[in-house]
Design a protein around this motif. Structure first.
Motif, PDB file in Angstrom:
ATOM      1  N   ILE A  33     -33.089 -32.641  -1.542  1.00 15.30           N
ATOM      2  CA  ILE A  33     -33.656 -32.171  -0.414  1.00 15.30           C
ATOM      3  C   ILE A  33     -35.121 -31.729  -0.391  1.00 15.30           C
ATOM      4  O   ILE A  33     -35.442 -31.106  -1.431  1.00 15.30           O
ATOM      5  CB  ILE A  33     -33.011 -30.862   0.323  1.00 15.30           C
ATOM      6  N   GLY A  34     -35.974 -32.139   0.510  1.00 16.44           N
ATOM      7  CA  GLY A  34     -37.265 -31.526   0.603  1.00 16.44           C
ATOM      8  C   GLY A  34     -37.624 -30.155   1.067  1.00 16.44           C
ATOM      9  O   GLY A  34     -37.064 -29.904   2.231  1.00 16.44           O
ATOM     10  N   MET A  35     -37.866 -29.287   0.076  1.00 18.40           N
ATOM     11  CA  MET A  35     -38.042 -27.981   0.228  1.00 18.40           C
ATOM     12  C   MET A  35     -39.305 -27.597   1.168  1.00 18.40           C
ATOM     13  O   MET A  35     -39.476 -26.417   1.484  1.00 18.40           O
ATOM     14  CB  MET A  35     -38.103 -27.135  -0.926  1.00 18.40           C
ATOM     15  N   GLY A  36     -40.319 -28.576   1.393  1.00 15.71           N
ATOM     16  CA  GLY A  36     -41.466 -28.471   1.919  1.00 15.71           C
ATOM     17  C   GLY A  36     -42.510 -27.497   1.426  1.00 15.71           C
ATOM     18  O   GLY A  36     -42.279 -27.499   0.207  1.00 15.71           O
ATOM     19  N   PRO A  37     -43.548 -27.177   1.882  1.00 18.68           N
ATOM     20  CA  PRO A  37     -44.627 -26.437   1.270  1.00 18.68           C
ATOM     21  C   PRO A  37     -44.021 -24.881   1.063  1.00 18.68           C
ATOM     22  O   PRO A  37     -42.709 -24.733   1.183  1.00 18.68           O
ATOM     23  CB  PRO A  37     -45.759 -26.290   2.228  1.00 18.68           C
ATOM     24  N   GLY A  38     -44.580 -23.912   0.702  1.00 13.58           N
ATOM     25  CA  GLY A  38     -44.065 -22.752   0.108  1.00 13.58           C
ATOM     26  C   GLY A  38     -43.486 -21.939   1.645  1.00 13.58           C
ATOM     27  O   GLY A  38     -42.800 -21.106   1.289  1.00 13.58           O
ATOM     28  N   ASP A  39     -43.912 -22.252   2.687  1.00 16.37           N
ATOM     29  CA  ASP A  39     -43.342 -21.578   3.862  1.00 16.37           C
ATOM     30  C   ASP A  39     -41.802 -21.928   3.995  1.00 16.37           C
ATOM     31  O   ASP A  39     -41.529 -22.986   4.533  1.00 16.37           O
ATOM     32  CB  ASP A  39     -44.205 -21.683   4.918  1.00 16.37           C
ATOM     33  N   GLU A  40     -40.796 -20.965   3.801  1.00 16.25           N
ATOM     34  CA  GLU A  40     -39.364 -21.262   4.011  1.00 16.25           C
ATOM     35  C   GLU A  40     -38.910 -21.527   5.349  1.00 16.25           C
ATOM     36  O   GLU A  40     -38.025 -22.275   5.535  1.00 16.25           O
ATOM     37  CB  GLU A  40     -38.701 -20.125   3.522  1.00 16.25           C
ATOM     38  N   ARG A  41     -39.863 -21.219   6.397  1.00 20.76           N
ATOM     39  CA  ARG A  41     -39.631 -21.694   7.680  1.00 20.76           C
ATOM     40  C   ARG A  41     -39.725 -23.034   8.066  1.00 20.76           C
ATOM     41  O   ARG A  41     -39.020 -23.605   8.860  1.00 20.76           O
ATOM     42  CB  ARG A  41     -40.520 -20.743   8.666  1.00 20.76           C
ATOM     43  N   LEU A  42     -40.345 -23.808   7.029  1.00 22.23           N
ATOM     44  CA  LEU A  42     -40.543 -25.224   7.320  1.00 22.23           C
ATOM     45  C   LEU A  42     -39.614 -26.047   6.610  1.00 22.23           C
ATOM     46  O   LEU A  42     -39.668 -27.242   6.724  1.00 22.23           O
ATOM     47  CB  LEU A  42     -42.012 -25.727   6.678  1.00 22.23           C
ATOM     48  N   ILE A  43     -38.516 -25.549   6.075  1.00 22.42           N
ATOM     49  CA  ILE A  43     -37.551 -26.212   5.361  1.00 22.42           C
ATOM     50  C   ILE A  43     -36.487 -26.712   6.728  1.00 22.42           C
ATOM     51  O   ILE A  43     -36.275 -25.767   7.391  1.00 22.42           O
ATOM     52  CB  ILE A  43     -36.766 -25.437   4.588  1.00 22.42           C
ATOM     53  N   SER A  44     -36.204 -27.712   6.520  1.00 23.29           N
ATOM     54  CA  SER A  44     -35.399 -28.327   7.666  1.00 23.29           C
ATOM     55  C   SER A  44     -33.926 -27.965   7.928  1.00 23.29           C
ATOM     56  O   SER A  44     -33.470 -27.449   6.775  1.00 23.29           O
ATOM     57  CB  SER A  44     -35.276 -29.859   7.514  1.00 23.29           C
ATOM     58  N   VAL A  45     -33.466 -27.646   9.194  1.00 17.96           N
ATOM     59  CA  VAL A  45     -32.295 -27.145   9.196  1.00 17.96           C
ATOM     60  C   VAL A  45     -31.027 -28.173   8.523  1.00 17.96           C
ATOM     61  O   VAL A  45     -30.201 -27.460   7.843  1.00 17.96           O
ATOM     62  CB  VAL A  45     -31.659 -27.381  10.883  1.00 17.96           C
ATOM     63  N   ALA A  46     -31.105 -29.367   8.334  1.00 15.39           N
ATOM     64  CA  ALA A  46     -30.269 -30.326   7.434  1.00 15.39           C
ATOM     65  C   ALA A  46     -30.366 -29.692   6.116  1.00 15.39           C
ATOM     66  O   ALA A  46     -29.248 -29.833   5.401  1.00 15.39           O
ATOM     67  CB  ALA A  46     -30.838 -31.751   7.525  1.00 15.39           C
ATOM     68  N   ALA A  47     -31.446 -29.473   5.555  1.00 13.54           N
ATOM     69  CA  ALA A  47     -31.592 -29.145   4.078  1.00 13.54           C
ATOM     70  C   ALA A  47     -30.995 -27.799   4.016  1.00 13.54           C
ATOM     71  O   ALA A  47     -30.281 -27.379   2.873  1.00 13.54           O
ATOM     72  CB  ALA A  47     -33.015 -28.905   3.858  1.00 13.54           C
ATOM     73  N   GLN A  48     -31.221 -26.752   5.143  1.00 14.39           N
ATOM     74  CA  GLN A  48     -30.429 -25.543   4.890  1.00 14.39           C
ATOM     75  C   GLN A  48     -29.246 -25.523   4.956  1.00 14.39           C
ATOM     76  O   GLN A  48     -28.632 -24.709   4.255  1.00 14.39           O
ATOM     77  CB  GLN A  48     -30.970 -24.662   5.977  1.00 14.39           C
ATOM     78  N   GLN A  49     -28.540 -26.549   5.633  1.00  9.40           N
ATOM     79  CA  GLN A  49     -26.971 -26.449   5.674  1.00  9.40           C
ATOM     80  C   GLN A  49     -26.761 -26.977   4.342  1.00  9.40           C
ATOM     81  O   GLN A  49     -25.625 -26.617   3.731  1.00  9.40           O
ATOM     82  CB  GLN A  49     -26.653 -27.377   6.806  1.00  9.40           C
ATOM     83  N   LEU A  50     -27.228 -28.005   3.924  1.00  5.87           N
ATOM     84  CA  LEU A  50     -26.796 -28.574   2.627  1.00  5.87           C
ATOM     85  C   LEU A  50     -26.761 -27.390   1.255  1.00  5.87           C
ATOM     86  O   LEU A  50     -26.071 -27.187   0.821  1.00  5.87           O
ATOM     87  CB  LEU A  50     -27.569 -29.778   2.079  1.00  5.87           C
ATOM     88  N   ILE A  51     -27.904 -26.531   1.354  1.00  5.71           N
ATOM     89  CA  ILE A  51     -28.012 -25.305   0.570  1.00  5.71           C
ATOM     90  C   ILE A  51     -26.863 -24.540   0.728  1.00  5.71           C
ATOM     91  O   ILE A  51     -26.326 -23.944  -0.236  1.00  5.71           O
ATOM     92  CB  ILE A  51     -29.300 -24.595   0.581  1.00  5.71           C
ATOM     93  N   GLU A  52     -26.632 -24.197   1.713  1.00  2.00           N
ATOM     94  CA  GLU A  52     -25.552 -23.325   2.152  1.00  2.00           C
ATOM     95  C   GLU A  52     -24.174 -23.608   1.451  1.00  2.00           C
ATOM     96  O   GLU A  52     -23.290 -22.834   0.990  1.00  2.00           O
ATOM     97  CB  GLU A  52     -25.338 -23.125   3.484  1.00  2.00           C
ATOM     98  N   SER A  53     -23.855 -24.932   1.408  1.00  2.00           N
ATOM     99  CA  SER A  53     -22.666 -25.626   1.177  1.00  2.00           C
ATOM    100  C   SER A  53     -22.587 -26.151  -0.408  1.00  2.00           C
ATOM    101  O   SER A  53     -21.598 -26.512  -0.959  1.00  2.00           O
ATOM    102  CB  SER A  53     -22.268 -26.815   1.949  1.00  2.00           C
ATOM    103  N   ALA A  54     -23.686 -25.853  -1.235  1.00  2.03           N
ATOM    104  CA  ALA A  54     -23.864 -26.205  -2.390  1.00  2.03           C
ATOM    105  C   ALA A  54     -22.853 -25.655  -3.379  1.00  2.03           C
ATOM    106  O   ALA A  54     -22.785 -24.435  -3.451  1.00  2.03           O
ATOM    107  CB  ALA A  54     -25.266 -26.328  -2.996  1.00  2.03           C
ATOM    108  N   ASP A  55     -22.585 -26.335  -4.196  1.00  2.00           N
ATOM    109  CA  ASP A  55     -21.719 -25.842  -5.451  1.00  2.00           C
ATOM    110  C   ASP A  55     -22.622 -25.525  -6.731  1.00  2.00           C
ATOM    111  O   ASP A  55     -22.436 -24.842  -7.561  1.00  2.00           O
ATOM    112  CB  ASP A  55     -20.350 -26.798  -5.821  1.00  2.00           C
TER     113      ASP A  55
END
Length: 207
Positions: free
Chosen positions: A5-27
């Motif tokens: 997943i692309g984390m984008g630049p340093g601003d966490e607000r610019l991480i996509s919703v799809a990426a955030q969802q994958l992070i939440e479900s990561a093992d």
């Protein structure tokens, strides 16, 4: 499944919703120390990448071929966009399409162009990471974005321009997306010796 997943630049607000969802479900979360540090309280197992990318790929292969009933959800955290001079290319080459997915992010190049209000049409994008750029070829282009490293950065680019007697404008974006972001628009003669983590845009405004 391995998700890059692309984390984008340093601003966490610019991480996509799809990426955030994958992070939440990561093992398992995989990434450089700077990226992993954002998830100290995440319950997932952490694997810190080092300079040996082949070792990381082998470790990912072992986890992905687990004989357990539960194959872990592995999320690889990539700076910016994974497919722009990032880990995405290596993982795409090492794993079959059914074994991995790549979620794009906002690159540092996009961030800089947006910040200064210049379109990316016809831009030539390259990098100096671990290689000697072909400056004669680079300077043939009127609009270049160059992702730099510690050996070849703004000062070295400026010196190459000066040696050739070329008139260009350099836009230097430091720490893009972070609170300490700074953007400088300079002639080659004005470029200083040291800059923090940066991307350089080279413009030929006398075309």
């Amino acid at each position: 499944m391995i998700s890059v997943i692309g984390m984008g630049p340093g601003d966490e607000r610019l991480i996509s919703v799809a990426a955030q969802q994958l992070i939440e479900s990561a093992d398992i979360l995989v990434g450089w120390r700077r990226l992993l540090s954002q998830f100290e309280h995440h319950p997932a197992q952490k694997y810190q990448m080092g300079v040996d990318i082949d070792a990381t790929l082998q470790w990912l292969r072992e986890q992905n071929q687990s004989l357990d009933k539960h194959t872990p959800n592995i999320v690889v955290l990539a700076s910016g966009d994974p497919m722009l001079f990032g880990i995405g290319k290596r993982i795409a080459e090492a794993f079959a399409p059914e074994e991995r997915q790549i979620v794009p992010g906002i690159s540092s190049v996009q961030t800089l162009f947006s910040a200064v209000g210049i379109d990316m049409n016809d831009v030539y994008i390259t990098s100096s990471h671990g290689k000697q750029p072909n400056f004669d070829f680079i300077f043939l282009h009127d609009k270049v974005a160059l992702v730099t490293d510690k050996k070849i950065g703004p000062y070295q680019i400026a010196q190459q321009l000066i040696q050739r007697g070329l008139h260009r404008t350099l836009i230097i974006g430091e720490n893009l997306g972070y609170p300490q972001q700074q953007i400088s628009v300079l002639a080659p003669e004005q470029v200083q010796a040291e800059y923090e983590m940066n991307v350089v845009v080279i413009l030929n405004e006398r075309q």
